[in-house]
Design a protein around this motif. Sequence first.
Motif, PDB file in Angstrom:
ATOM      1  N   LEU A 128       0.835  -1.204   0.000  1.00  0.00           N
ATOM      2  CA  LEU A 128       0.000   0.000   0.000  1.00  0.00           C
ATOM      3  C   LEU A 128       0.874   1.260   0.000  1.00  0.00           C
ATOM      4  CD1 LEU A 128      -2.800  -1.054   2.530  1.00  0.00           C
ATOM      5  CD2 LEU A 128      -3.017  -0.732   0.060  1.00  0.00           C
ATOM      6  N   ILE A 129       1.952   1.220   0.794  1.00  0.00           N
ATOM      7  CA  ILE A 129       2.840   2.386   0.850  1.00  0.00           C
ATOM      8  C   ILE A 129       3.415   2.691  -0.533  1.00  0.00           C
ATOM      9  CG2 ILE A 129       5.097   3.182   1.694  1.00  0.00           C
ATOM     10  CD1 ILE A 129       4.447   1.785   4.352  1.00  0.00           C
ATOM     11  N   LEU A 130       3.906   1.662  -1.211  1.00  0.00           N
ATOM     12  CA  LEU A 130       4.516   1.878  -2.533  1.00  0.00           C
ATOM     13  C   LEU A 130       3.506   2.482  -3.505  1.00  0.00           C
ATOM     14  CD1 LEU A 130       6.726  -1.290  -3.040  1.00  0.00           C
ATOM     15  CD2 LEU A 130       7.453   1.061  -2.613  1.00  0.00           C
ATOM     16  N   THR A 131       2.283   1.957  -3.502  1.00  0.00           N
ATOM     17  CA  THR A 131       1.281   2.475  -4.435  1.00  0.00           C
ATOM     18  C   THR A 131       0.872   3.890  -4.056  1.00  0.00           C
ATOM     19  OG1 THR A 131       0.425   0.256  -4.172  1.00  0.00           O
ATOM     20  CG2 THR A 131      -0.693   1.658  -5.753  1.00  0.00           C
ATOM     21  N   THR A 132       0.792   4.139  -2.742  1.00  0.00           N
ATOM     22  CA  THR A 132       0.376   5.466  -2.290  1.00  0.00           C
ATOM     23  C   THR A 132       1.361   6.544  -2.732  1.00  0.00           C
ATOM     24  OG1 THR A 132      -0.581   4.403  -0.362  1.00  0.00           O
ATOM     25  CG2 THR A 132      -0.372   6.783  -0.276  1.00  0.00           C
ATOM     26  N   ILE A 133       2.642   6.212  -2.659  1.00  0.00           N
ATOM     27  CA  ILE A 133       3.634   7.205  -3.084  1.00  0.00           C
ATOM     28  C   ILE A 133       3.385   7.612  -4.530  1.00  0.00           C
ATOM     29  CG2 ILE A 133       6.081   7.616  -3.501  1.00  0.00           C
ATOM     30  CD1 ILE A 133       6.657   5.600  -1.287  1.00  0.00           C
ATOM     31  N   GLY A 134       3.235   6.603  -5.389  1.00  0.00           N
ATOM     32  CA  GLY A 134       2.981   6.879  -6.799  1.00  0.00           C
ATOM     33  C   GLY A 134       1.725   7.704  -6.974  1.00  0.00           C
ATOM     34  N   ASN A 135       0.726   7.337  -6.209  1.00  0.00           N
ATOM     35  CA  ASN A 135      -0.559   8.013  -6.309  1.00  0.00           C
ATOM     36  C   ASN A 135      -0.444   9.482  -5.906  1.00  0.00           C
ATOM     37  OD1 ASN A 135      -3.254   8.771  -4.796  1.00  0.00           O
ATOM     38  ND2 ASN A 135      -3.759   7.254  -6.389  1.00  0.00           N
ATOM     39  N   ILE A 136       0.248   9.739  -4.808  1.00  0.00           N
ATOM     40  CA  ILE A 136       0.400  11.125  -4.338  1.00  0.00           C
ATOM     41  C   ILE A 136       1.153  11.953  -5.374  1.00  0.00           C
ATOM     42  CG2 ILE A 136       1.514  12.582  -2.613  1.00  0.00           C
ATOM     43  CD1 ILE A 136       0.912  10.457  -0.549  1.00  0.00           C
ATOM     44  N   LEU A 137       2.193  11.374  -5.937  1.00  0.00           N
ATOM     45  CA  LEU A 137       2.966  12.118  -6.936  1.00  0.00           C
ATOM     46  C   LEU A 137       2.111  12.437  -8.154  1.00  0.00           C
ATOM     47  CD1 LEU A 137       6.485  10.462  -6.757  1.00  0.00           C
ATOM     48  CD2 LEU A 137       5.587  12.446  -5.552  1.00  0.00           C
ATOM     49  N   ASN A 138       1.191  11.539  -8.480  1.00  0.00           N
ATOM     50  CA  ASN A 138       0.276  11.789  -9.587  1.00  0.00           C
ATOM     51  C   ASN A 138      -0.619  12.970  -9.292  1.00  0.00           C
ATOM     52  OD1 ASN A 138       0.746  10.116 -11.677  1.00  0.00           O
ATOM     53  ND2 ASN A 138      -0.384   8.398 -10.800  1.00  0.00           N
ATOM     54  N   PHE A 139      -0.911  13.133  -8.007  1.00  0.00           N
ATOM     55  CA  PHE A 139      -1.908  14.095  -7.581  1.00  0.00           C
ATOM     56  C   PHE A 139      -1.385  15.509  -7.458  1.00  0.00           C
ATOM     57  CE2 PHE A 139      -5.332  11.364  -6.858  1.00  0.00           C
ATOM     58  CZ  PHE A 139      -6.399  12.139  -6.469  1.00  0.00           C
ATOM     59  N   THR A 140      -0.103  15.641  -7.246  1.00  0.00           N
ATOM     60  CA  THR A 140       0.437  16.977  -6.990  1.00  0.00           C
ATOM     61  C   THR A 140       1.553  17.243  -7.987  1.00  0.00           C
ATOM     62  OG1 THR A 140       2.183  16.200  -5.561  1.00  0.00           O
ATOM     63  CG2 THR A 140       0.067  16.681  -4.522  1.00  0.00           C
TER      64      THR A 140
END
Lengths: 507, 335
Positions: B290-302
Amino acid sequence: MQMETTAQAAIIEAVNISKSFGPVPVLFSVSMDVRSGEVHALIGENGAGKSTLMKILSGFHDPTSGQIRLDGKKTDLPPNGAAESLGIVLIHQELNLAEQMTVEENVFLGREVKSKGLLDKAAMRAAVQGYLDEIGLDISPTDRISDLTIAQKQMVEIVKAVSRNARILIMDEPTAVLTEEETEVFFRQVTKLKESGVGIVFVSHKLNEVKAISDRITILRDGQWIDTRHAQDLTPDLMAQMMVGRELSDLYPPMQEADFDADLVLEVDNLVATGVNGVSFGLRKGEILGFSGLIGSGRTAVFEAICGLAPTDGGTVKLFGRDAGTMTVAGARDAGLAYLTKDRKEKGLLLDKKMQPNLTLFALPKFVKNFAIDRKREEAALERAIRRFDVRAKDNDITVGKLSGGNQQKLLLAKIMECDPKIVVIDEPTRGIDVGTKQQIYHFIAALAAEGVSVVVISSEMPEIIGICHRVVVMREGSITGVLTGDHINENEIMRYAAGLKREELH
Amino acid sequence: MVTSSTETTAKRSSIDFKTIGPALALLILCIIGFLLNPSFVSEGNLTNLLTRSAFIGIIAVGATFVITAGGIDLSVGSMAAAISGVMIIIMNNAVDTMGTGVATVLLGCGCAVVLGIGAGWINGALTTKGKIEAFIVTLGTMGIYRSLVTYFADGGTLSLNFDIRGTYRPVYYDSFLGLPYPVWVFIGVAICGWLLLNRTAFGRYCTAIGSNEAVARYSAINVDRVKTLTYVIQGLCVSFATIIYVPRLGSASASTGVLWELEAIAAVIIGGTVLKGGYGRIGGTILGALILTTIGNILNFTDLISNYLNGTMQGLIIIVAVLLQRSDWKLGKSK
Ligand SMILES: Nc1ncnc2c1ncn2[C@@H]1O[C@H](COP(=O)(O)OP(=O)(O)OP(=O)(O)O)[C@@H](O)[C@H]1O
Ligand SMILES: [Mg+2]
């Protein structure tokens, strides 16, 4: 205080040392000093705190309170073996060699000899060869440590310490893994070192050798300093009494008559395996059968082959009258045959796990209910084992590697007994165990036999073989050279067979 | 000088940190995500995040077994690609005889499972019976599986028959009780993995083997069989991940599943499992994924940090996680 009067002569002094691991105190204001040119023995029961004190004296642990004085000056010893630069060398109870490196690399580890920036292999090899010749050790400087026997590794540790010009040499149970002959060689080295002015501290549970080699003896009990006396003022019996805090009755249980007509539970015929050349013997129900011989005579190899730990090259094994074929370890266990290794650190216990998983690992299928491990039964088993085998951990939650050596041994015995074997092979049952516990283990073995369990005891300690076995098999170079019963079981006879001076013609 | 009492408290707290550390890290990441962009916690984004972590998560559960038992499997990404490829070929060829219905999809899934188990078994047998280091074996099979899919696709892309895609599509895109199917599979695999590792004799054996193989052997454990089984479990997990991955794009190519092995291993390590074996945590692995995917997701968002730095962030997290987990680094003294 007694210590102050000797302060001038002492090289290193521990003054009112206390030590706790977290909330658990293990040493209470213990004082001890080591003088130049003396052998100072430290004795005490398993878990008394001997190893802990040794580690404090050599900087591997910090004391919680109290101080270390080196040449009379208060000193904070550098950690992790760096105290070697101050001339203080510790040989750990659990040997500390780099298994994948060679003897010479180990001896010079961290202070390699260099010439023009490159390793001077020739010089190092010659130096190590010199040391090896001196102590009469028949290995080559280029041998890999992992290929050596435990006894040889122990000797390498000693070579390593000698080569470091130690002023203080601290040895934690160096003789536990040595045979009597090797011990003699070893003691010659110790005497030589002592004469050259080195102060030597050593821990041992073999009280006879403590009496023989030491100048002074310090006794610990439950982390308390009991006494420090000159060796000539103590006898092994007196030492045992002071260690345990009560008078000890007979070390060996009364010998129960063996029933020589009982059923044969194990019949081995012409077994051949690596290090075993055609071994045949039988074991009866309720019998205690000793296996004696020099280290490397093939005793362990015989039973590792029988129990499926090593491949066999020929011969038959019958269990309870039936041909057992080639067994796996699990198969042997299920058939009621269990083997307890002598190498508890490498093959016996998971040192980084707690007592619980270690205890039940061997008999785990017994604890499975509906595919899951029944934790309640595991807990109950641990409680029972701690009581039955008197395993003393101040905190049942520590990893097994932190248990004192003797208590590890008791846990290992408990682990093997957890599967209720009908035949149990115990390789060096009392290695590193104090006299009081030795007595307990001998009585335990006798009680097992009385219940009808057959016990094989492989031991390099002659007295215990003589003290508890109904019959003794002596091996030499992979073959059985003699089988002794009754009055013939004595040191002299065993030695003659073990050394190859006498050989029984076996059918 | 460090006194012994701080020695042990440090030890205690770092053990605690091992267990709650990954959860804490995930929580902090989520808070950062929310602060940077409140829509991070929108339902749509959260389910998307969970679905995307399912692939790596499922594979990482299998990797936890392999690593706990002292092994390593580098072939999982290639294995996933190969299985996708073969699965697609089989389903396309079955259209003539079986039509484009559920039966064909089930046939494809069944084959995927068999292939996963088989590929895992090959890895396991080569390491145990062949006595070759796991790193070498799986480095080899990694190349083999990857080249097989390239060969099958003739260097291009294998596409699933359009009609089957329609039948199969819901497996990735539809939901049950508000959660997409891949998430349910993830949850199922995670629970089974947790039970297997923590509650059964098999799990105990994996831990024992990773901790000390010789002790395991002397404790009547069939070391070779247990180790082989860990690779089989890994293969099975890969096949599950593949089964939910194929309907997403409906195609397979040489670039399918690239670097999945590293992400899976990273998830396992971030979760607190020890790389050299002997200590495994399924719960941690799931948090790691979950942590690995979240990082990618956050970077996509900002646009605070470039999306291209995703790998950098993930790499940093792995290194920091392992640094924090080392329980001995502040207590150099006690051995
Ligand atoms: N690192 C540690 N953490 C917690 N407890 C420890 C640690 N090291 C030792 N102990 C505990 O301290 C006590 C003393 O252990 P120590 O190893 O000094 O005994 P010992 O006298 O050498 O015994 P043995 O004769 O069995 O080797 C034991 O109860 C042991 O469990
Ligand atoms: Mg000790």
